[in-house]
Write a protein that holds these residues in place. Structure first.
Motif, short mmCIF file in Angstrom:
data_model
loop_
_atom_site.label_atom_id
_atom_site.label_comp_id
_atom_site.label_asym_id
_atom_site.label_seq_id
_atom_site.Cartn_x
_atom_site.Cartn_y
_atom_site.Cartn_z
N ASN B 67 20.15 17.62 -15.35
CA ASN B 67 20.26 18.43 -14.16
C ASN B 67 21.28 19.63 -14.67
N PRO B 68 21.28 20.59 -13.99
CA PRO B 68 22.19 21.86 -14.36
C PRO B 68 23.77 21.58 -14.64
N LEU B 69 24.02 20.56 -14.20
CA LEU B 69 25.79 20.07 -14.32
C LEU B 69 25.87 19.57 -15.90
N LYS B 70 24.79 18.94 -16.40
CA LYS B 70 24.70 18.61 -17.84
C LYS B 70 24.25 19.33 -18.88
N LEU B 71 22.76 19.84 -18.56
CA LEU B 71 22.01 20.49 -19.51
C LEU B 71 21.83 21.82 -18.89
N ASP B 72 21.88 22.93 -19.85
CA ASP B 72 21.30 24.29 -19.26
C ASP B 72 19.93 24.47 -19.62
N ASN B 73 19.50 23.83 -20.41
CA ASN B 73 17.89 23.98 -20.20
C ASN B 73 17.15 22.60 -19.58
N GLU B 116 27.97 19.65 -1.38
CA GLU B 116 26.88 20.29 -1.48
C GLU B 116 26.50 21.07 -2.88
N ASP B 117 27.34 21.07 -3.74
CA ASP B 117 27.06 21.35 -5.08
C ASP B 117 26.44 20.35 -5.70
N ALA B 118 26.46 19.14 -5.51
CA ALA B 118 25.57 17.88 -5.82
C ALA B 118 24.27 17.96 -5.25
N VAL B 119 24.15 18.18 -4.04
CA VAL B 119 22.80 18.42 -3.53
C VAL B 119 22.05 19.53 -4.40
N SER B 120 22.86 20.57 -4.63
CA SER B 120 22.24 21.73 -5.47
C SER B 120 21.70 21.46 -6.76
N ALA B 121 22.55 20.68 -7.28
CA ALA B 121 22.31 20.13 -8.79
C ALA B 121 21.02 19.19 -8.62
N PHE B 122 20.94 18.38 -7.70
CA PHE B 122 19.93 17.50 -7.80
C PHE B 122 18.52 18.15 -7.30
N ALA B 123 18.66 19.00 -6.48
CA ALA B 123 17.31 19.87 -5.88
C ALA B 123 16.80 20.68 -7.17
#
Lengths: 196, 783
Positions: B67-73, B116-123
């Motif tokens: 997910n974007p919180l853990k991995l850029d790619n 909402e930041d969590a929702v966006s990351a999962f999305a």
């Protein structure tokens, strides 16, 4: 070989020292209404706290001030001094659980006097629980005093490595915030050297 | 046969661990397993193939932390991971799951990740995985129901794939955030996932204990993916010791308890899965039983509508409550929190939350109220609004399965409310009125209920999630009104088979001593089978009726609840004030009950302002002085302050608005990154006691927000609190931002790690060592 072992206990079993609680409240002693309040808070915290700990044994390799401790490398003169002569150490993380945070938050909104007493009771309890864990770790061996990150020159940033190493998030619900604060709030991580 | 059909007729097998296999192939400690999707795709495919060959139906793609919180790619990782898994498919009934693990951060209010930041990351993960061709979404290893909800919402909003969801239990059968099995099941079933269950943390042996409860509370296929026992570390690597044979034996027992999808988590290998498959292949699983329980939940526990009537506290509703109206206008959310907690203490099982006032932004206030109440109360909430936007926004951020108040038989109402209830997984109160108003007969009201239930089912909302309120009209204007309502309860329950709820108090409108009428009507309604009531939890008459009814109806084993209530009631009504106690003395000693009684009797003899100036202020001064002299300590200072507040409350109504004018305004905030605000709350109480108006901006507050608020309200004194050395930098940033903006304000700072020198270094005007110190500084600046 070492295991990530798990310890838990019923919070009621942890005997809290009133003098310690008063000390956290910056008081020498307490009287009437306050003693009652402290007693009530002790019962309330014992009723919802869920003391849990995970620990693992690691080997200690020291090269000058740099220590290799299983979870990572640490540069700290004070910790090196504390662990001097130890071939192994325990790394542990102990917590009282999130419900204690919620309880203190709740009273800090409606009855701050109770909130600060609850907070001090919870501090006394996590210390007592650390001693309880220490006693288990120290069976048949002699241990050095607990040393936590944030003490002296032991950088608080190592908190992340310790929690990851112990899988503390999944196993006992300890999270690290961006500010290196741990939640639940009443959580302690520490290194305990095993004296040879 | 597709996966969802397959799961209804036979066992479905998950694969085992990916990490454990990667260790076998030489992944280094600390190396991200997701990176191997790109570095060593053929090894990943080989692992998946081994699981398929062992008999697994579902390969969990190697995307746990993608997910974007853990991995850029993360996108690249997800595409290759899904492709690696798909390449391993060689037979029918083999599927690939997009694997979604937790973000690794704790959501607010206990943590610092916004919902909402969590929702966006999962999305982001869901979109990539769906596009890459996954067959299903597996959300796993979740221990926080709020994060679980964020992930499921992201999946629902960005994909049509089936969602499977598993969570982690500790040895007490709860998640580490304190959520029990029933509450998690209520949340997930409400959100409409396809299968639910548990994974990780414990071994199969330990998890076994909790499977019966899981099966009993859910109507969905149950997934069980345990670890191979408990972990050990060898040379920095984690190992699990359970043999495939042992694992298989436990899993066979778990299957016998009603689990439908079986696989493994940490430490399990293709051999473990093979063992499970060979023990169960060809066997017929237990049938999945459909449950018709009506249940709502909070972040921690479920509230089931069965046996005893559910008491829903009505006090958070501005209608007819001037104090609450004022609190809402001033955005004094603490007032709502106090109301919520007092109702909880007085036995409410749920709380109605209505903040509808024409002059406020209902959407934002309702969301704030829901968040703040959920941060301190374990009770499920009934969200009460006719504003559809506010309803949707508050259901979205609600932690658990909410109850919605309400829908009615009007087409327009059902069209607006049902899609939202379905999406966010709530239950809903259905009022028996429609375009023609409230029918005068019971059968007509039941007919509207029937239509509402029918319409709800078109939206996929089940009957168990509809709670009908047959409405009660005023007896003083229509003598038959109560019997129509009671008759409607009977018909609706027996003919439609749904639960019922009622707001009782309308029945006595216009009559004296309304509580008597209400409580007798309540007893009658309970006898007709009423399942829930919206009431004032402070009404003793209603509570007497409730506890007595339960005892008489045989649903209070040993009359235990009745006895407990009756004895508390008796001791409560005794007078507490000692005869020779004075109000000053009660405040100094921190005796709240006594102070309340003494203030109540003093007000008959003296003018309100005299009481303030001759008793309360001198008492507070004495206490303040003793504290500064070190004769008493913080808890005592606070107890006195709280007692003074109780006395103020009593005389407040008698005081004219301008009699006790504010000593000045001060903003208090716990700075960005810091989520512990007990210190700030202490300072707040003491400042209020000394007559200052405190604007409490809460915790984890950004410098920008503080500046914006100060400017908008022209406040010149700002108090900042920080607990950690790492968050003192936020304090410094805040002060710097003010200086750069040119807005002149004074800063008083405090907190565990601060010192006068430190305070000066970051540009603060004053270091306050404690609450009294802050008061003295505020007096100096503002007086």
């Amino acid at each position: 070989m070492s295991e990530i072992s798990f310890i838990n206990t019923n919070a009621i079993e942890l005997k809290l020292n009133d003098k310690e609680i008063c000390r956290y409240l910056n008081m020498r002693a307490c009287d009437g209404a306050l003693c009652e309040l402290i007693d009530g808070c002790k019962k309330e915290v014992a009723g919802i706290a869920s003391p849990k700990a995970v620990f693992a044994k690691v080997s200690v390799k020291a090269l000058n001030e740099k220590l290799s401790l299983g979870f990572g490398d640490v540069c700290s003169k004070k910790l090196a001094k504390n662990l001097c002569g130890c071939g192994e150490a325990f790394v542990f993380c102990a917590t009282l659980g999130q419900e204690v945070d919620r309880l203190i938050n709740k009273y800090s909104k409606i009855e701050p006097s109770r909130a600060i007493v609850l907070d001090s009771v919870a501090t006394a309890m996590i210390e007592e629980f650390c001693d309880y864990v220490n006693d288990i770790l120290g069976e048949n061996r002699s241990l050095r005093p607990r040393f936590s990150c944030g003490y002296g020159d032991f950088d608080i940033k190592h908190q992340a490595e310790i929690l990851d190493f112990l899988d503390a998030k999944k196993r006992i619900g300890v999270y690290l915030l961006d500010s290196y604060m741990m939640t639940p709030f009443k959580t302690v991580t520490a290194i305990v050297g095993i004296a040879k | 046969m597709d996966l969802l059909t397959q799961i209804l007729s036979k066992y479905v097998f998950f694969d085992g661990a990916m990490g454990t296999e990667l260790q076998r192939y030489g992944i280094k400690p600390g190396e991200s397993s997701e990176s191997w999707n790109i570095k060593n795709p053929e090894i990943i495919t080989k692992i998946h193939r081994a699981y398929f060959e062992a008999g697994a139906n579902i390969a969990t793609a190697n995307t746990f932390g993608a997910n974007p919180l853990k991995l850029d790619n993360y996108e690249e990782v997800i595409f290759s991971a899904i492709e690696n898994a798909k390449r391993a498919i060689s037979a029918p009934e083999q599927y690939v799951a997009l694997d979604i693990g937790p973000t690794g951060k704790l959501l607010a209010p206990l943590g610092d990740l916004d919902f909402e930041d969590a929702v966006s990351a999962f999305a982001c993960t869901v979109k990539a995985g769906t596009e890459a061709g996954a067959d299903l979404i597996l959300i796993e290893t979740m221990s926080d129901p709020y994060e679980m909800k964020a992930a499921v919402l992201a999946a629902k909003e960005n994909s049509t794939l089936p969602i499977f969801a598993t969570f982690v239990l500790d040895e007490n059968g709860k998640t580490v955030t304190g959520c029990d099995i029933s509450a998690m099941v209520a949340l997930l079933e409400g959100l409409g996932v396809s299968a639910i269950g548990v994974n990780c943390s414990l071994g199969a042996e330990q998890l076994m204990e909790f499977i019966p409860e899981l099966v009993a509370s859910s109507s969905l296929p149950i997934i069980v993916n345990p670890n191979a026992g408990l972990p050990a570390i060898i040379n920095g690597k984690t190992f699990y010791k359970q043999t495939p044979a042992e694992f298989g034996e436990y899993m066979e027992k778990i299957a016998g308890m009603g689990a439908r999808c079986l696989g493994g988590c940490c430490g399990t290998t293709p051999e473990h899965i093979k063992e499970v498959v060979s023990r169960l292949k060809g066997k017929q699983p237990l049938a999945i039983e459909k449950k018709s329980r009506t249940v709502v939940s909070s972040y921690a526990k479920a509230c089931v509508f069965e046996n005893k009537a559910v008491l829903i506290g009505e006090r958070i509703n501005p209608t007819g409550k001037p104090k609450l109206k004022a609190a809402l206008r001033e955005n004094d959310i603490d007032y709502l929190i106090k109301e919520a907690l007092a109702q909880e203490e007085n036995g409410a099982n749920m709380l109605d939350v209505n903040v509808g006032l024409p002059e406020i932004d209902e959407k934002s206030v309702l969301c704030q109220a829901v968040k703040e109440i959920q941060a301190v109360s374990t009770l499920p909430l009934q969200i009460d609004t006719s504003n559809v936007d506010a309803l949707e926004a508050s259901l979205r951020i609600y932690n658990g399965k909410p109850l919605v108040n309400s829908v009615n038989g009007k087409e327009e109402s059902m069209r607006a409310v049902f899609p939202i209830v379905k999406k966010y997984g709530g239950a809903v109160i259905a009022l028996t009125l429609d375009e023609n108003g409230i029918p005068s007969t019971a059968p007509q009201r039941a007919e509207i209920a029937r239509r509402i239930i029918e319409k709800a089912s078109e939206y996929g909302i089940e009957k168990k999630d509809i709670i009908v309120d047959p409405l009660c009209l005023t007896v003083s204007s229509d003598k038959d009104a109560p019997s129509v309502t009671l008759e409607a309860i009977r018909i609706i329950k027996s003919e439609l088979g749904v639960k019922t709820s009622l707001g009782i108090s309308n029945v006595s409108f216009g009559l004296p001593a309304r509580d008597y009428v209400n409580s007798v009507f309540f007893s009658h309604a309970l006898l007709c089978g009423l399942d829930a009531v919206i009431l004032n939890p402070f009404s003793n008459e209603m509570k007497k009726a409730y506890f007595a009814h339960n005892a008489l109806a045989g649903i209070d084993e040993g009359c235990i609840s009745y006895i407990e209530y009756a004895s508390a009631f008796a001791s409560d009504s005794a007078s507490v004030a000692a005869s020779n106690q004075t109000l000053d003395g009660a405040i100094i000693k921190g005796l709240k009950k006594e102070a309340k009684e003494l203030a109540t009797s003093l007000i008959k003899e003296k003018k309100p302002l005299e009481i303030v100036n001759e008793h309360i202020i001198p008492a507070l001064d004495t206490v303040g002085k003793r504290y500064e002299e070190g004769k008493i300590f913080l808890p005592q200072l606070l107890m006195s302050a709280e007692t003074a507040t109780v006395a103020f409350e009593v005389i407040k109504e008698a005081l004219k608005a301008n009699d006790r004018s504010s000593k000045g305004d001060i903003i208090l905030a716990t700075v960005k990154g810091d989520i512990h605000d007990i210190g700030k709350n202490i300072v707040k109480v003491i400042l209020q006691n000394y007559g200052f108006t405190v604007h409490d901006l809460g915790k984890d507050v950004s410098p920008e927000k503080i500046l914006e608020y100060a400017k908008a309200n022209q406040i010149k004194l700002i108090g900042l609190s920080a607990l950690m050395t790492t968050t003192v930098s936020s304090m410094e940033k805040t002060i710097k931002l003010f200086k750069e903006s040119g807005y002149a304000a004074k800063f008083v700072v405090g907190g565990a790690v601060l010192t006068p020198e430190y305070a000066e270094m970051i540009g603060a005007d004053k270091y306050a060592k404690d609450a009294m110190d802050t008061v003295r500084y505020a007096q100096e600046i503002l007086n």
